[in-house]
Design a protein around this motif. Structure first.
Motif, PDB file in Angstrom:
ATOM      1  N   ALA A 123       0.830  -1.201   0.000  1.00 61.71           N
ATOM      2  CA  ALA A 123       0.000   0.000   0.000  1.00 61.71           C
ATOM      3  C   ALA A 123       0.870   1.259   0.000  1.00 61.71           C
ATOM      4  N   ALA A 124       1.951   1.240   0.757  1.00 59.07           N
ATOM      5  CA  ALA A 124       2.860   2.386   0.788  1.00 59.07           C
ATOM      6  C   ALA A 124       3.551   2.559  -0.565  1.00 59.07           C
ATOM      7  N   ALA A 125       3.982   1.461  -1.162  1.00 57.25           N
ATOM      8  CA  ALA A 125       4.641   1.528  -2.470  1.00 57.25           C
ATOM      9  C   ALA A 125       3.689   2.051  -3.538  1.00 57.25           C
ATOM     10  N   ALA A 126       2.394   1.751  -3.391  1.00 60.54           N
ATOM     11  CA  ALA A 126       1.389   2.221  -4.351  1.00 60.54           C
ATOM     12  C   ALA A 126       0.901   3.627  -3.998  1.00 60.54           C
ATOM     13  N   ASN A 127       1.468   4.203  -2.943  1.00 62.45           N
ATOM     14  CA  ASN A 127       1.139   5.555  -2.501  1.00 62.45           C
ATOM     15  C   ASN A 127      -0.347   5.709  -2.169  1.00 62.45           C
ATOM     16  N   ILE A 128      -0.891   4.718  -1.492  1.00 54.34           N
ATOM     17  CA  ILE A 128      -2.291   4.756  -1.096  1.00 54.34           C
ATOM     18  C   ILE A 128      -2.436   5.724   0.075  1.00 54.34           C
ATOM     19  N   GLN A 129      -3.215   6.776  -0.125  1.00 55.48           N
ATOM     20  CA  GLN A 129      -3.424   7.802   0.900  1.00 55.48           C
ATOM     21  C   GLN A 129      -4.747   7.626   1.626  1.00 55.48           C
ATOM     22  N   SER A 130      -5.745   7.057   0.925  1.00 52.84           N
ATOM     23  CA  SER A 130      -7.043   6.798   1.530  1.00 52.84           C
ATOM     24  C   SER A 130      -7.668   5.589   0.849  1.00 52.84           C
ATOM     25  N   ILE A 131      -8.629   4.985   1.534  1.00 49.57           N
ATOM     26  CA  ILE A 131      -9.276   3.796   0.991  1.00 49.57           C
ATOM     27  C   ILE A 131     -10.784   3.969   1.057  1.00 49.57           C
ATOM     28  N   PRO A 132     -11.509   3.312   0.162  1.00 54.08           N
ATOM     29  CA  PRO A 132     -10.980   2.456  -0.892  1.00 54.08           C
ATOM     30  C   PRO A 132     -10.316   3.279  -1.990  1.00 54.08           C
ATOM     31  N   THR A 133      -9.322   2.697  -2.609  1.00 51.43           N
ATOM     32  CA  THR A 133      -8.702   3.251  -3.809  1.00 51.43           C
ATOM     33  C   THR A 133      -8.775   2.199  -4.887  1.00 51.43           C
ATOM     34  N   LEU A 134      -9.272   2.586  -6.043  1.00 48.94           N
ATOM     35  CA  LEU A 134      -9.338   1.701  -7.197  1.00 48.94           C
ATOM     36  C   LEU A 134      -8.279   2.130  -8.188  1.00 48.94           C
ATOM     37  N   MET A 135      -7.437   1.173  -8.585  1.00 52.76           N
ATOM     38  CA  MET A 135      -6.442   1.408  -9.628  1.00 52.76           C
ATOM     39  C   MET A 135      -6.743   0.485 -10.792  1.00 52.76           C
ATOM     40  N   ALA A 136      -6.524   1.000 -11.995  1.00 56.00           N
ATOM     41  CA  ALA A 136      -6.717   0.197 -13.198  1.00 56.00           C
ATOM     42  C   ALA A 136      -5.418   0.184 -13.983  1.00 56.00           C
ATOM     43  N   PHE A 137      -5.081  -0.997 -14.471  1.00 57.23           N
ATOM     44  CA  PHE A 137      -3.868  -1.193 -15.261  1.00 57.23           C
ATOM     45  C   PHE A 137      -4.252  -1.803 -16.596  1.00 57.23           C
ATOM     46  N   ARG A 138      -3.608  -1.342 -17.660  1.00 59.62           N
ATOM     47  CA  ARG A 138      -3.793  -1.952 -18.970  1.00 59.62           C
ATOM     48  C   ARG A 138      -2.409  -2.149 -19.558  1.00 59.62           C
ATOM     49  N   ASP A 139      -2.160  -3.346 -20.012  1.00 58.09           N
ATOM     50  CA  ASP A 139      -0.865  -3.696 -20.598  1.00 58.09           C
ATOM     51  C   ASP A 139       0.290  -3.322 -19.671  1.00 58.09           C
ATOM     52  N   GLY A 140       0.082  -3.500 -18.373  1.00 58.22           N
ATOM     53  CA  GLY A 140       1.127  -3.248 -17.390  1.00 58.22           C
ATOM     54  C   GLY A 140       1.280  -1.796 -16.970  1.00 58.22           C
ATOM     55  N   LEU A 141       0.477  -0.893 -17.523  1.00 55.28           N
ATOM     56  CA  LEU A 141       0.577   0.527 -17.208  1.00 55.28           C
ATOM     57  C   LEU A 141      -0.624   0.971 -16.384  1.00 55.28           C
TER      58      LEU A 141
END
Length: 139
Positions: free
Chosen positions: A64-82
Motif C-alpha cells: 500500500a505504501a509503495a502504491a502511494n495509497i493515501q485513503s481507501i478504498p482506492t481503485l487502480m486500473a492497469f492496462r498492458d502493465g501501465l
C-alpha cells in the motif's frame, strides 16, 4: 470470475501478465470499502476477461505504501502493465462499467509513445495522470 487477493509477492506479476487489471485497495474496518465491495464483485462477474484483484492494506502495508495509497478504498486500473486510472472513494456500478469501457478503448500504442517521449525528455503528456490528452483522465 471471482476477485483474487494480491500480495507484495504477486502484485507485479499479476499487473504485467494480464491485459486489464482492476485493483481495489481496502481494509476490513473501512465502511466505504465494505460499501464498494459488492459493486466490485458484481463487476468481476460481468467482465470475466478482466482480472479483479484486492489488496488488504492492513495485511499488505508495504505494498500500500509503495502504491502511494493515501485513503481507501482506492481503485487502480492497469492496462498492458501501465496504470491508467487511480481514484479514491466509492464508485457506483455504472461508473465502474463506464471506466471499464474507457479502459478497453484506450489507444495504448499512442499512450506508450507519449510515455517514451516523456521519458526521453522530448515532451509528451504521459498517461493516467489526468493532465494529458491520452483519454486516461482520472475521474
Amino acid at each position: 470470475m471471482a476477485t483474487i487477493e494480491l500480495t507484495g509477492d504477486t502484485f507485479t506479476e499479476t499487473i504485467e501478465n494480464n491485459d486489464i487489471v482492476l485493483v481495489d485497495f481496502w481494509a476490513a474496518w473501512c465502511g466505504p470499502c465494505r460499501q464498494f465491495a459488492p459493486v466490485f464483485e458484481e463487476a468481476s462477474n460481468k467482465h470475466e476477461d478482466i482480472v479483479f484483484a484486492k489488496v488488504d492494506t492492513d495485511a499488505e502495508q508495504e505494498l500500500a505504501a509503495a502504491a502511494n495509497i493515501q485513503s481507501i478504498p482506492t481503485l487502480m486500473a492497469f492496462r498492458d502493465g501501465l496504470m491508467v486510472f487511480s481514484n479514491s472513494g466509492v464508485l457506483p456500478a455504472n461508473a465502474v462499467d463506464d471506466l471499464i469501457r474507457q479502459i478497453r478503448e484506450l489507444p495504448m500504442d499512442d499512450i506508450r509513445a507519449q510515455m517514451q517521449a516523456q521519458a526521453a525528455g522530448q515532451g509528451g503528456g504521459g498517461c493516467g495522470c489526468g493532465g494529458c490528452n491520452c483519454g486516461a483522465n482520472n475521474g
